[in-house]
Design an enzyme around this catalytic site. Sequence first.
Site: not given
Length: 362
Positions: A196, A271, A348
């Site tokens: 959070s 949530d 890469h």
Amino acid sequence: TFLSKFDFSMSHWKPDYVMNTSIAHEMPTASSLNIETTYAERILHYPILLLGYVGINMIGRRLMFPGSLQIIRFVRHQYLLNGRVNLIVSYCAKRCLLRTPDGNTIDTVFIDRRPSELGQTLVITCEGNAGFYEIGCMMTAIRNGYSVFGWNRPGFGESSGYPSVLSEINAIDTILNYVTEQLHFPINQIVLYAWSMGGYSACWAAVHYQDIRGLILDAIFDDILPLAQRQMPSFTSKLVEKAIRYHFNLDNVHLLKSYNGPFVLIRRTYDEVMNLIPNRFETNRVNTLLLHILPYRYPHIYKFNDESMLLLREYLSANEEKRAALFDTYCSDNLRIEIEIDNYRSEHSIISYPCSFGLYCN
């Protein structure tokens, strides 16, 4: 030391580590925030800014960080004490007091699992706006066998000061210097696990310590502003925006765009805080964060408002059954995609974002 094996008040404890005061961080300048204003707003700029500062310090800070309230600490005192006892007795945890460059002292706890293989990795947990290391997300990493470092943000538990953008930044910076210099964990063996509101300090640390092993972001938001505006009357929207942008600008999207390493997003579907509208998946702020980051990292795959983004929005808003159907329809050729990813990685070795992956894919 002998006393470190016991629980104790840290109000008179000598700091175990002191960060150099010359490297204290500063707030970003207002000019870097790019807030569009009308002529009338420019005239009222400083009065509104002053009003916003007063509002943030009198009301806003307490709403955003209820764990810093004395009543919360009083109610949870026994739970915190039991939690510390459990960490010390069951997991041989060691408490340490760290002093930040801005003068705060941070109450921390460290569980060392070295020399086990998993213990070579240190998980630093960053708690939410009402969380404490004693009863927070440390146990997830502990139960999985990792070395773990927990801390209470300024104004929480026995940490001094009060929560703010600057105190948060200076605290996590001090912690990372301590665990690398004194506990001797290589930066590439450190994982930041945030819950959070702790997502901001974790994202900031990831940007400034790019070689960390990774980020785990659980139920974090993209930007604090929409959540703050939801809690206030609509007529105060502009005042809240200016107060947040100048005094409490917790913008995780901006930070994550500057981080080149791996991260995991965990969405808490139901949530009640992260869903702007209860039980509506499409209003979850983790969705918004993902919809900003993917087009930035992979501009040749995701483009704002094109078919791929519309499909992604539909997927994020769907229930489990519909998500499975969408995945089967559009992601059936997993083997080819994995081969293309492996080929790109082989060509890469150092990846930075935005990247060119997808540019030559059919």
